[in-house]
Design an enzyme around this catalytic site. Sequence first.
Site: not given
Ligand SMILES: Cc1cc2nc3c(=O)[nH]c(=O)nc-3n(C[C@H](O)[C@H](O)[C@H](O)COP(=O)(O)OP(=O)(O)OC[C@H]3O[C@@H](n4cnc5c(N)ncnc54)[C@H](O)[C@@H]3O)c2cc1C
Length: 209
Positions: A40, A61-64, A71, A160-161, A170
């Site tokens: 934190t 990117w938006f998966r993060h 946008e 930063a986290r 990525r």
């Molecule tokens: C090489 C690669 C291949 C991938 N392939 C696929 C694929 O085939 N299909 C697919 O759907 N996705 C895929 N992804 C996307 C992946 O599953 C993640 O959605 C994405 O990388 C975002 O990561 P994150 O959840 O750690 O990040 P963020 O969403 O930014 O979350 C950061 C951190 O916050 C915490 N957090 C956030 N939300 C929650 C929650 N709801 N519950 C608990 N903790 C949470 C976790 O600790 C998480 O690591 C891929 C990603 C990579 C890098």
Amino acid sequence: MADDLSVVNGARVSFAKHKAEMDDSDAGLIRFLMRERHGTPFEHNSFRFHIRTPIFVAREWFRHRIGSFNEFSMRYAKATDDFYVPEPEDVRGQVGKPGAYSFETVEPEVAEATRKELKAVYEAAYSAYERLVEQGVARELARAVLPVGAYTEFYWTVNARALMNFLSLRNSETAQREIRRYAEACEQFLAERMPVTYTAFLANDRIAP
Ligand SMILES: Cc1cc2nc3c(=O)[nH]c(=O)nc-3n(C[C@H](O)[C@H](O)[C@H](O)COP(=O)(O)OP(=O)(O)OC[C@H]3O[C@@H](n4cnc5c(N)ncnc54)[C@H](O)[C@@H]3O)c2cc1C
């Protein structure tokens, strides 16, 4: 809007302490926080990026989720005719199984044919888009003909986290080459603005706290 001191003060408030300047003990504290995954204190800062990228990169990117996005809207503005065409050396073949693919250089003719196919599809798609818009079809519907190689732009504000989590995933060999290039660029800003945090991140095998 980020510096190492924000991490130190985020942690030191536990003891009602505040520092105005970094010293060696603060660098040690950051290394400790990183190593022990006390995450934190790394959240009291932000980076704002203005990104222009193909839609297929933006989708990854938006998966993060930890971060804020705004946008470009193809409902409100006309789409541009800007599309991603890889350089010949970036056209690659895919070998192996899911989870263990390797991406290999293709013959120059295949690279050129790929670029040609992409350009032809982009041109046809954008012409169809323009025809539909000219006939009065809503932009929000006409955009359905555009491929994911079309460029979009967005703002991304992130602490930063969450940025380190993004970089860890990525700017990695397993990430798709196109998003990796953007991640490499983002990483330079972390290194510049938060050098002590960045060094600790590297020392911690690029595991986000
Ligand atoms: C090489 C690669 C291949 C991938 N392939 C696929 C694929 O085939 N299909 C697919 O759907 N996705 C895929 N992804 C996307 C992946 O599953 C993640 O959605 C994405 O990388 C975002 O990561 P994150 O959840 O750690 O990040 P963020 O969403 O930014 O979350 C950061 C951190 O916050 C915490 N957090 C956030 N939300 C929650 C929650 N709801 N519950 C608990 N903790 C949470 C976790 O600790 C998480 O690591 C891929 C990603 C990579 C890098």
